[in-house]
Scaffold this motif. Structure first.
Motif, mmCIF file in Angstrom:
data_model
loop_
_atom_site.group_PDB
_atom_site.id
_atom_site.type_symbol
_atom_site.label_atom_id
_atom_site.label_comp_id
_atom_site.label_asym_id
_atom_site.label_seq_id
_atom_site.Cartn_x
_atom_site.Cartn_y
_atom_site.Cartn_z
ATOM 1 N N ALA A 26 0.743 -1.481 0.072
ATOM 2 C CA ALA A 26 -0.006 -0.128 0.091
ATOM 3 C C ALA A 26 0.858 1.358 -0.026
ATOM 4 N N VAL A 27 1.893 1.154 0.645
ATOM 5 C CA VAL A 27 2.740 2.542 0.975
ATOM 6 C C VAL A 27 3.637 2.661 -0.678
ATOM 7 N N ALA A 28 3.973 1.473 -1.226
ATOM 8 C CA ALA A 28 4.664 1.540 -2.389
ATOM 9 C C ALA A 28 3.795 2.100 -3.479
ATOM 10 N N PHE A 29 2.573 1.649 -3.567
ATOM 11 C CA PHE A 29 1.520 1.915 -4.433
ATOM 12 C C PHE A 29 0.497 2.891 -3.937
ATOM 13 N N PRO A 30 0.778 4.105 -3.518
ATOM 14 C CA PRO A 30 -0.118 5.074 -3.016
ATOM 15 C C PRO A 30 -1.279 5.346 -3.985
ATOM 16 N N GLY A 31 -2.352 5.557 -3.352
ATOM 17 C CA GLY A 31 -3.847 5.920 -4.190
ATOM 18 C C GLY A 31 -4.060 4.514 -5.008
ATOM 19 N N ASN A 32 -3.670 3.455 -4.923
ATOM 20 C CA ASN A 32 -3.856 2.325 -5.664
ATOM 21 C C ASN A 32 -4.300 0.933 -4.797
ATOM 22 N N PRO A 33 -5.253 1.107 -4.024
ATOM 23 C CA PRO A 33 -5.651 -0.130 -3.110
ATOM 24 C C PRO A 33 -5.892 -1.292 -3.855
ATOM 25 N N ALA A 34 -6.312 -1.269 -5.287
ATOM 26 C CA ALA A 34 -6.570 -2.334 -6.120
ATOM 27 C C ALA A 34 -5.307 -3.281 -5.996
ATOM 28 N N MET A 35 -4.240 -2.474 -6.091
ATOM 29 C CA MET A 35 -3.022 -3.510 -6.214
ATOM 30 C C MET A 35 -2.892 -4.300 -5.020
ATOM 31 N N VAL A 36 -3.170 -3.838 -3.821
ATOM 32 C CA VAL A 36 -3.210 -4.622 -2.473
ATOM 33 C C VAL A 36 -3.887 -5.732 -2.820
ATOM 34 N N VAL A 37 -5.304 -5.508 -3.059
ATOM 35 C CA VAL A 37 -6.371 -6.281 -3.329
ATOM 36 C C VAL A 37 -5.891 -7.368 -4.173
ATOM 37 N N ALA A 38 -5.446 -7.170 -5.356
ATOM 38 C CA ALA A 38 -5.048 -8.169 -6.208
ATOM 39 C C ALA A 38 -4.018 -8.843 -5.846
#
Length: 345
Positions: A162-174
């Protein structure tokens, strides 16, 4: 190992206890001579290279830096894993895991995979822990699902993503969904296709024995697992450092233009780079020339299959297991990344 240790073998997915052991065997004179000869040869080679100025060359310095960085980065988590393994071995009741997990192996696999979400640790830590679970009677399919999921979906890794991809929660879920799906599928595949002969019979400290000191057993288990896995960690780090130095940067740029090739390339790159799962999200975020799905593949494959992890698995479970399991995990992880990434990213 002390005289009172017992030996266990992994048979039928459960730990079978053998008879009390004989005194610990000493290394044979031939092996000791070979080890001393090899050590002397390495020392002489290093001295000769140093005198010739080879060790001061930029490529060698870069190789040394990368190798040291990977080892230092992974070492704390390897210690954490072997401490946890030793603690499980000595302090946790033998039947706890068999009581907590469902009796049916097919149901135990996803439950064990979900358990990885609550135990921080990287791939180096998961191997000795999974081995400890098998020794305590957990079915190998569930232990392998835990081995794959723990370094991929634990809270530290998801927070780092989540920190590495800020504003992109879909990446965490994926990452969570693709990693968990891969772990479950691999556990079920082992149930359907796995063969016990692929698992090298493990000879390990069994944990608490009535009348013995738990702290002594903890120390013996930790010492054995750490020394056993540490050597393979160094070998894997050396292989990954060699790739980092030998492959030119222009090769990385060649594959970024194709969506499918980029997925396969970053999956293979994750295997070779052997970046710790706690740090790989930041590496993936830096690969801005690649698609989100390709970067997802990098983060899903890396914690499950890389050079140092293959070496650790080969040293713990045997080469026959490591080769088959790593190859199958790579295929399943790439497929899951492509499907989940295509749907969510």
């Amino acid at each position: 190992m002390g005289k009172t240790d017992e030996l266990v073998g992994v048979v039928d997915g459960t730990a079978t206890v053998a008879t009390p052991t004989a005194p610990p065997a000493r290394p044979s004179p031939v092996r000791l001579l070979l080890a001393l000869t090899a050590g002397a040869a390495v020392g002489i080679t290093v001295l000769l290279l140093a005198r010739a100025g080879v060790l001061d060359r930029p490529a060698v310095q870069a190789w040394r830096t990368v190798c040291l960085a990977i080892t230092v980065q992974a070492l704390p988590f390897l210690i954490l894993g072997t401490v946890l393994s030793g603690a499980i071995n000595a302090f946790v009741p033998a039947d706890l895991f068999t009581r907590v997990l469902p009796r049916r192996a097919a149901l135990a696999v996803p439950v064990a995979g979900l358990a990885g979400a609550v135990l921080p640790g990287c791939e180096c830590a998961s191997v000795p822990v999974a081995n400890s679970l098998i020794r305590r009677g957990v079915t190998p399919a569930a232990a392998f699902a835990f081995l794959l999921s723990a370094p991929a979906i634990n809270p530290i890794v998801l927070t780092a993503t989540a920190v590495a991809f800020p504003g992109n929660p879909a990446m965490v879920v994926a990452r969570l969904v693709a990693s968990l799906a891969t772990a479950a599928v691999m556990g079920w595949l082992w149930l359907c296709l796995g063969k016990e002969k692929w698992l090298r019979p493990a000879v390990r400290h069994t944990g608490h024995q009535h009348g013995h000191s738990r702290w002594t057993e903890f120390r013996q288990g930790f010492q054995h697992d750490f020394l056993h896995a540490g050597g393979f960690l160094v070998l894997g780090a050396m292989a990954a450092a060699t790739f980092n130095v030998a492959v030119p940067r222009s090769v990385l740029d060649t594959f970024s233009g194709s969506p499918w090739l980029s997925v396969l390339f970053l999956a293979g790159l994750a295997v070779l780079l052997a970046v710790c799962s706690e740090a790989d999200a930041f590496v993936a975020a830096s690969l801005t020339g690649f698609s989100p799905t390709a970067r997802l593949a990098f983060m899903v494959v890396g914690p499950m299959v890389d050079l140092k992890l293959i070496a650790l698995q080969a040293g713990t479970f045997g080469r026959a297991f490591a080769v088959r399991f790593s190859a199958a995990t790579t295929v399943v992880a790439v497929a899951a990344s492509a499907l989940i990434g295509g749907a969510l990213l």
